[in-house]
Every structure is written in C-alpha cells, then in structure tokens.
Design an enzyme around this catalytic site. Sequence first.
Site, PDB file in Angstrom:
ATOM      1  CG  HIS A  98      -7.184   0.773  -7.624  1.00  0.00           C
ATOM      2  ND1 HIS A  98      -8.174   1.518  -8.266  1.00  0.00           N
ATOM      3  CD2 HIS A  98      -7.367   1.000  -6.298  1.00  0.00           C
ATOM      4  CE1 HIS A  98      -8.906   2.153  -7.366  1.00  0.00           C
ATOM      5  NE2 HIS A  98      -8.429   1.845  -6.145  1.00  0.00           N
ATOM      6  CG  HIS A 100      -4.944  -4.455  -3.960  1.00  0.00           C
ATOM      7  ND1 HIS A 100      -4.373  -3.950  -5.108  1.00  0.00           N
ATOM      8  CD2 HIS A 100      -4.450  -5.694  -3.816  1.00  0.00           C
ATOM      9  CE1 HIS A 100      -3.577  -4.857  -5.638  1.00  0.00           C
ATOM     10  NE2 HIS A 100      -3.587  -5.925  -4.870  1.00  0.00           N
TER      11      HIS A 100
HETATM   12  P1  5GP Z   1      -1.856  -8.126  -6.187  1.00  0.00           P
HETATM   13  O1  5GP Z   1      -0.948  -9.203  -6.704  1.00  0.00           O
HETATM   14  O2  5GP Z   1      -1.996  -7.003  -7.183  1.00  0.00           O
HETATM   15  O3  5GP Z   1      -1.475  -7.663  -4.814  1.00  0.00           O
HETATM   16  O4  5GP Z   1      -3.269  -8.812  -5.988  1.00  0.00           O
HETATM   17  C1  5GP Z   1      -4.340  -8.636  -6.846  1.00  0.00           C
HETATM   18  C2  5GP Z   1      -5.471  -9.490  -6.296  1.00  0.00           C
HETATM   19  O5  5GP Z   1      -6.647  -9.181  -7.001  1.00  0.00           O
HETATM   20  C3  5GP Z   1      -5.222 -11.002  -6.448  1.00  0.00           C
HETATM   21  O6  5GP Z   1      -5.272 -11.627  -5.159  1.00  0.00           O
HETATM   22  C4  5GP Z   1      -6.353 -11.453  -7.358  1.00  0.00           C
HETATM   23  O7  5GP Z   1      -6.859 -12.715  -6.993  1.00  0.00           O
HETATM   24  C5  5GP Z   1      -7.397 -10.366  -7.187  1.00  0.00           C
HETATM   25  N1  5GP Z   1      -8.218 -10.120  -8.373  1.00  0.00           N
HETATM   26  C6  5GP Z   1      -7.795 -10.036  -9.660  1.00  0.00           C
HETATM   27  N2  5GP Z   1      -8.824  -9.744 -10.473  1.00  0.00           N
HETATM   28  C7  5GP Z   1      -9.921  -9.639  -9.681  1.00  0.00           C
HETATM   29  C8  5GP Z   1     -11.297  -9.338  -9.947  1.00  0.00           C
HETATM   30  O8  5GP Z   1     -11.724  -9.117 -11.093  1.00  0.00           O
HETATM   31  N3  5GP Z   1     -12.136  -9.301  -8.891  1.00  0.00           N
HETATM   32  C9  5GP Z   1     -11.716  -9.545  -7.610  1.00  0.00           C
HETATM   33  N4  5GP Z   1     -12.620  -9.496  -6.633  1.00  0.00           N
HETATM   34  N5  5GP Z   1     -10.427  -9.840  -7.326  1.00  0.00           N
HETATM   35  C10 5GP Z   1      -9.541  -9.872  -8.342  1.00  0.00           C
HETATM   36 ZN    ZN Z   2      -8.154   2.048 -10.272  1.00  0.00          ZN
END
Ligand code: 5GP
Ligand code: ZN
Length: 143
Positions: A98, A100
């Site tokens: 999703h 971010h």
């Molecule tokens: P990506 O690698 O997809 O760019 O980063 C995903 C981010 O989401 C990571 O920095 C991880 O720490 C964070 N994250 C994963 N699960 C959760 C959650 O349940 N709650 C929150 N607040 N952050 C999450």
């Molecule tokens: Zn979503």
Amino acid sequence: MVESCIFCRIAQDNLPSHKVYEDDKILAFLDKYPLARGHVLIIPKAHVSNIDELSGEDAQALFHTLFKLTKAVQRGLKTGSTTIGINNGPDSGQEVPHLHLHIIPRFPGDGGGPVHAVMRQRPSVNDEEMLQITKAVKENISA
Ligand code: 5GP
Ligand code: ZN
C-alpha cells in the site's frame, strides 16, 4: 479498502497506530519499527500499491502532506535533516503493498547513508543510451 492490507486496516481504525495527521484523503502515522525516532509514514487512504496507480488528486494531497509533515517532524524531533523515500514496487524492496512515503529524521553521526546507498554500483551509460533514455521517458509522460 483491501481486507488483507495492514495499512488499509490502520486507515479504517481496525488496527492501532500513532496517528500524527489525518484528513479525508491522507493518513500519517509513526512507523512501528522505526529506522529513527520520529520515522513517519504517509499514505493515501484509498488503497493503491504504487505511484503508477495513484490519482492526480491523491498525488497532490500526498505531496502537500509531505511538505507540511517534513517541517513538523524536523521541528518536533529537533533536527534540520530528513531522508524522504518511497519503496515503489516489489523490485525496490517494498514490503507493504500500500503506497507510503517514509520521512526519516536524520541526526549527526546516526550511521545512516544517503539515498544513493540503495545501489552498490552505478552502471556506465554512454551518450547514445542517455539520449535513448531521455526520449523513452519524455514519450511516456502522461497528464
Ligand atoms: P516498505 O519496506 O514497504 O517501504 O516499508 C514498510 C514499513 O512499514 C516498514 O518501515 C515497517 O517498519 C512499517 N510497518 C510494518 N508493519 C507495520 C504496522 O503494523 N504498523 C506500522 N505503524 N508500521 C508498520
Ligand atoms: Zn491498503
């Protein structure tokens, strides 16, 4: 809303989070496993996996929130620097599908690197390829 998506569930208040900002289109909350104190994630409430799927309206709203929150995070965490990034698609290392934006506060001697650290080496690209790449990108700009 995608049932299996943790960020959709956070946006729907079905999972707890430390929210720092919310409006009709956007939510921002603390990363649960922060890379630094004050690591904030900004999401569009409407589920999209990556930038390619994002509407122009949500793109504007996201960047406007980034603009406001970067200043707030820096003031709140008492630093003048942040690293801002998006892991955009599975090959980039994106773990939560999703979209971010990450705002990661940076501090003197924090041991982190620049955005350039995502790649270990640089390809050598000759002038002809530079021209081809320029053309390919320009031809694919859409409204
Ligand atoms: P990506 O690698 O997809 O760019 O980063 C995903 C981010 O989401 C990571 O920095 C991880 O720490 C964070 N994250 C994963 N699960 C959760 C959650 O349940 N709650 C929150 N607040 N952050 C999450
Ligand atoms: Zn979503």
